[in-house]
Design a protein around this motif. Structure first.
Motif, PDB file in Angstrom:
ATOM      1  N   ALA A   7       0.833  -1.205   0.000  1.00 53.69           N
ATOM      2  CA  ALA A   7       0.000   0.000   0.000  1.00 53.69           C
ATOM      3  C   ALA A   7       0.872   1.261   0.000  1.00 53.69           C
ATOM      4  O   ALA A   7       1.867   1.339   0.722  1.00 53.69           O
ATOM      5  CB  ALA A   7      -0.924  -0.005   1.213  1.00 53.69           C
ATOM      6  N   HIS A   8       0.489   2.235  -0.808  1.00 52.20           N
ATOM      7  CA  HIS A   8       1.272   3.472  -0.938  1.00 52.20           C
ATOM      8  C   HIS A   8       0.419   4.543  -1.598  1.00 52.20           C
ATOM      9  O   HIS A   8      -0.634   4.248  -2.158  1.00 52.20           O
ATOM     10  CB  HIS A   8       2.518   3.226  -1.808  1.00 52.20           C
ATOM     11  CG  HIS A   8       2.170   2.875  -3.231  1.00 52.20           C
ATOM     12  ND1 HIS A   8       1.718   1.625  -3.595  1.00 52.20           N
ATOM     13  CD2 HIS A   8       2.166   3.620  -4.374  1.00 52.20           C
ATOM     14  CE1 HIS A   8       1.467   1.610  -4.892  1.00 52.20           C
ATOM     15  NE2 HIS A   8       1.716   2.812  -5.391  1.00 52.20           N
ATOM     16  N   VAL A   9       0.895   5.776  -1.534  1.00 52.99           N
ATOM     17  CA  VAL A   9       0.361   6.832  -2.402  1.00 52.99           C
ATOM     18  C   VAL A   9       1.464   7.193  -3.393  1.00 52.99           C
ATOM     19  O   VAL A   9       2.644   7.093  -3.068  1.00 52.99           O
ATOM     20  CB  VAL A   9      -0.116   8.089  -1.618  1.00 52.99           C
ATOM     21  CG1 VAL A   9      -1.414   7.803  -0.874  1.00 52.99           C
ATOM     22  CG2 VAL A   9       0.946   8.584  -0.651  1.00 52.99           C
ATOM     23  N   ASP A  10       1.064   7.609  -4.594  1.00 54.79           N
ATOM     24  CA  ASP A  10       2.051   7.813  -5.655  1.00 54.79           C
ATOM     25  C   ASP A  10       2.837   9.112  -5.487  1.00 54.79           C
ATOM     26  O   ASP A  10       2.313  10.128  -5.015  1.00 54.79           O
ATOM     27  CB  ASP A  10       1.357   7.843  -7.026  1.00 54.79           C
ATOM     28  CG  ASP A  10       0.939   6.453  -7.490  1.00 54.79           C
ATOM     29  OD1 ASP A  10       1.416   5.463  -6.899  1.00 54.79           O
ATOM     30  OD2 ASP A  10       0.142   6.375  -8.439  1.00 54.79           O
ATOM     31  N   ALA A  11       4.088   9.050  -5.920  1.00 54.67           N
ATOM     32  CA  ALA A  11       4.948  10.241  -6.047  1.00 54.67           C
ATOM     33  C   ALA A  11       5.951   9.888  -7.135  1.00 54.67           C
ATOM     34  O   ALA A  11       6.407   8.751  -7.202  1.00 54.67           O
ATOM     35  CB  ALA A  11       5.662  10.530  -4.740  1.00 54.67           C
TER      36      ALA A  11
ATOM     37  N   LEU B 200      -3.656  12.172 -11.199  1.00 57.51           N
ATOM     38  CA  LEU B 200      -4.924  11.495 -11.487  1.00 57.51           C
ATOM     39  C   LEU B 200      -4.664  10.415 -12.533  1.00 57.51           C
ATOM     40  O   LEU B 200      -4.024  10.684 -13.551  1.00 57.51           O
ATOM     41  CB  LEU B 200      -5.941  12.500 -12.026  1.00 57.51           C
ATOM     42  CG  LEU B 200      -7.351  11.939 -12.251  1.00 57.51           C
ATOM     43  CD1 LEU B 200      -8.060  11.708 -10.916  1.00 57.51           C
ATOM     44  CD2 LEU B 200      -8.181  12.884 -13.098  1.00 57.51           C
ATOM     45  N   ARG B 201      -5.179   9.211 -12.302  1.00 56.88           N
ATOM     46  CA  ARG B 201      -4.905   8.124 -13.242  1.00 56.88           C
ATOM     47  C   ARG B 201      -6.196   7.438 -13.681  1.00 56.88           C
ATOM     48  O   ARG B 201      -7.101   7.231 -12.872  1.00 56.88           O
ATOM     49  CB  ARG B 201      -3.944   7.111 -12.610  1.00 56.88           C
ATOM     50  CG  ARG B 201      -2.649   7.778 -12.190  1.00 56.88           C
ATOM     51  CD  ARG B 201      -1.628   6.788 -11.700  1.00 56.88           C
ATOM     52  NE  ARG B 201      -0.476   6.781 -12.601  1.00 56.88           N
ATOM     53  CZ  ARG B 201       0.692   6.221 -12.306  1.00 56.88           C
ATOM     54  NH1 ARG B 201       0.868   5.571 -11.181  1.00 56.88           N
ATOM     55  NH2 ARG B 201       1.684   6.283 -13.154  1.00 56.88           N
ATOM     56  N   LEU B 202      -6.212   7.124 -14.956  1.00 52.59           N
ATOM     57  CA  LEU B 202      -7.370   6.492 -15.570  1.00 52.59           C
ATOM     58  C   LEU B 202      -6.942   5.111 -16.079  1.00 52.59           C
ATOM     59  O   LEU B 202      -6.104   5.019 -16.967  1.00 52.59           O
ATOM     60  CB  LEU B 202      -7.811   7.415 -16.709  1.00 52.59           C
ATOM     61  CG  LEU B 202      -9.184   7.252 -17.309  1.00 52.59           C
ATOM     62  CD1 LEU B 202      -9.597   8.555 -17.980  1.00 52.59           C
ATOM     63  CD2 LEU B 202      -9.205   6.139 -18.312  1.00 52.59           C
TER      64      LEU B 202
ATOM     65  N   SER C 196      -4.667   5.538  -1.052  1.00 53.25           N
ATOM     66  CA  SER C 196      -3.554   4.604  -0.858  1.00 53.25           C
ATOM     67  C   SER C 196      -3.977   3.282  -1.491  1.00 53.25           C
ATOM     68  O   SER C 196      -5.119   2.846  -1.341  1.00 53.25           O
ATOM     69  CB  SER C 196      -3.249   4.430   0.629  1.00 53.25           C
ATOM     70  OG  SER C 196      -4.360   3.881   1.286  1.00 53.25           O
ATOM     71  N   HIS C 197      -3.058   2.688  -2.251  1.00 45.91           N
ATOM     72  CA  HIS C 197      -3.455   1.530  -3.052  1.00 45.91           C
ATOM     73  C   HIS C 197      -2.319   0.527  -3.175  1.00 45.91           C
ATOM     74  O   HIS C 197      -1.142   0.886  -3.098  1.00 45.91           O
ATOM     75  CB  HIS C 197      -3.883   1.998  -4.450  1.00 45.91           C
ATOM     76  CG  HIS C 197      -2.809   2.777  -5.172  1.00 45.91           C
ATOM     77  ND1 HIS C 197      -2.510   4.087  -4.869  1.00 45.91           N
ATOM     78  CD2 HIS C 197      -1.939   2.413  -6.141  1.00 45.91           C
ATOM     79  CE1 HIS C 197      -1.518   4.505  -5.637  1.00 45.91           C
ATOM     80  NE2 HIS C 197      -1.135   3.508  -6.411  1.00 45.91           N
ATOM     81  N   ALA C 198      -2.708  -0.730  -3.378  1.00 45.89           N
ATOM     82  CA  ALA C 198      -1.763  -1.802  -3.693  1.00 45.89           C
ATOM     83  C   ALA C 198      -2.430  -2.658  -4.751  1.00 45.89           C
ATOM     84  O   ALA C 198      -3.642  -2.856  -4.715  1.00 45.89           O
ATOM     85  CB  ALA C 198      -1.492  -2.633  -2.447  1.00 45.89           C
TER      86      ALA C 198
HETATM   87 FE   LIG Z   1       0.841   3.444  -7.289  1.00 46.28          FE
END
Ligand SMILES: [Fe+2]
Length: 293
Positions: free
Chosen positions: A133-137, A149-151, A251-253
């Motif tokens: 799990a993380h948030v993007d950077a 933002l991701r599609l 937050s996503h994995a």
């Molecule tokens: Fe990611």
């Protein structure tokens, strides 16, 4: 926590989708709104990984009209892949602009990517793993507070793409920002900001916000207690579905899934419907000073 907002392919009245996204929710379209013809679909599914490093991170860069990460792929195949990714990228921009007029044109169209590798069991160094799990950077593209933002579109004909989400950035920052080390230096001062802008180096120079977000990304992945104990919600995006979210907030994995298309937009922080929900504003509230120019 994030919520799934299920939507029909065509808009229905006023939808307030910007607010939904900015709160950390996921827009979910069960029916693929992107038209992929049968031959192109079959071509994409044939792009299997044959050995490590091959076809690892296939990315289309709209600003340069260039495809990268194709390794030893024959030129004709690379050209075909590029044209499909370009079509996806163009479609994504049109779709997003139509569904969320507040954002239209107030973005940098970042890379589109194709992900032909099975995520389950994928080998990567710890901070590059997708299943934590993380948030993007982005290490190479600082955003200065603009949003990621991701599609995504799952083009796998038979298997879903499985995600786990946890708390949004807001809750995570309140819990962990001090532990990660909140930036103390402010924004580098207005003189630095003006100079960087004048020299055209703003896009490369990390703001204190960008530096923090990178550290935060690594901190979450390296934190075994957090990975084990964090609240988890599991989602399965079925074949042919599409979903959109702010991956700097949600937050996503990615636990499993193979064959996905993705387009990233860097949405201007000034286009937010709920500016106080932006990671930069959340962090500035915690720090008590500005973190970008
Ligand atoms: Fe990611």
């Amino acid at each position: 926590m994030s919520r799934m907002v299920e939507l029909a392919a065509a808009p229905v009245g006023t939808e307030h989708l910007a607010e939904e996204l900015e709160l950390g929710n996921i827009l979910f379209f069960p029916q693929m709104p992107f038209r992929l013809n049968e031959e192109d679909g079959a071509f994409l599914l044939a792009q299997k990984q044959t050995d490590a490093g091959y076809h690892k991170n296939i990315a289309y860069r709209p600003a340069e009209d260039r495809l990268t990460g194709t390794g030893r792929m024959p030129a004709r195949e690379a050209a075909r892949l590029k044209s499909i990714l370009k079509a996806y990228s163009d479609w994504a921009a049109e779709f997003l602009g139509d569904r969320i007029p507040e954002y239209k044109g107030r973005w940098i169209r970042d890379f589109a990517s194709y992900r032909p590798i099975e995520e389950k069991g994928r080998k990567a160094r710890l901070t590059a793993r997708n299943d934590l799990a993380h948030v993007d950077a982005f290490p190479t593209r600082p955003t200065h507070g603009d949003r990621i933002l991701r599609l995504f579109t799952n083009i796998n004909p038979t298997k879903g793409r499985v995600w786990v989400t946890s708390e949004t950035f807001e809750g995570l920052a309140e819990r962990f920002a001090r532990q990660v080390g909140i930036p103390k230096t402010g924004a580098g001062g207005p003189v630095f900001g003006k100079l960087a802008k004048a020299l055209g180096i703003r896009q490369w120079a990390r703001s204190p916000y960008d530096a923090f977000m990178l550290r935060f990304h690594d901190f979450l992945k390296q934190n075994g207690d957090f990975q084990r104990d964090c609240i988890k919600q599991q989602w399965e995006f079925p074949p042919g579905s599409c979903w959109i979210c702010y991956t700097d907030m949600v937050s996503h994995a990615v636990l499993s899934g193979q064959f996905a298309l993705e387009q990233t937009f860097l949405i201007s922080r000034h286009a937010m419907a709920l500016p106080e929900k932006s990671p930069i504003r959340i962090l500035e509230r915690i720090c008590g000073h500005p973190l970008s120019n």
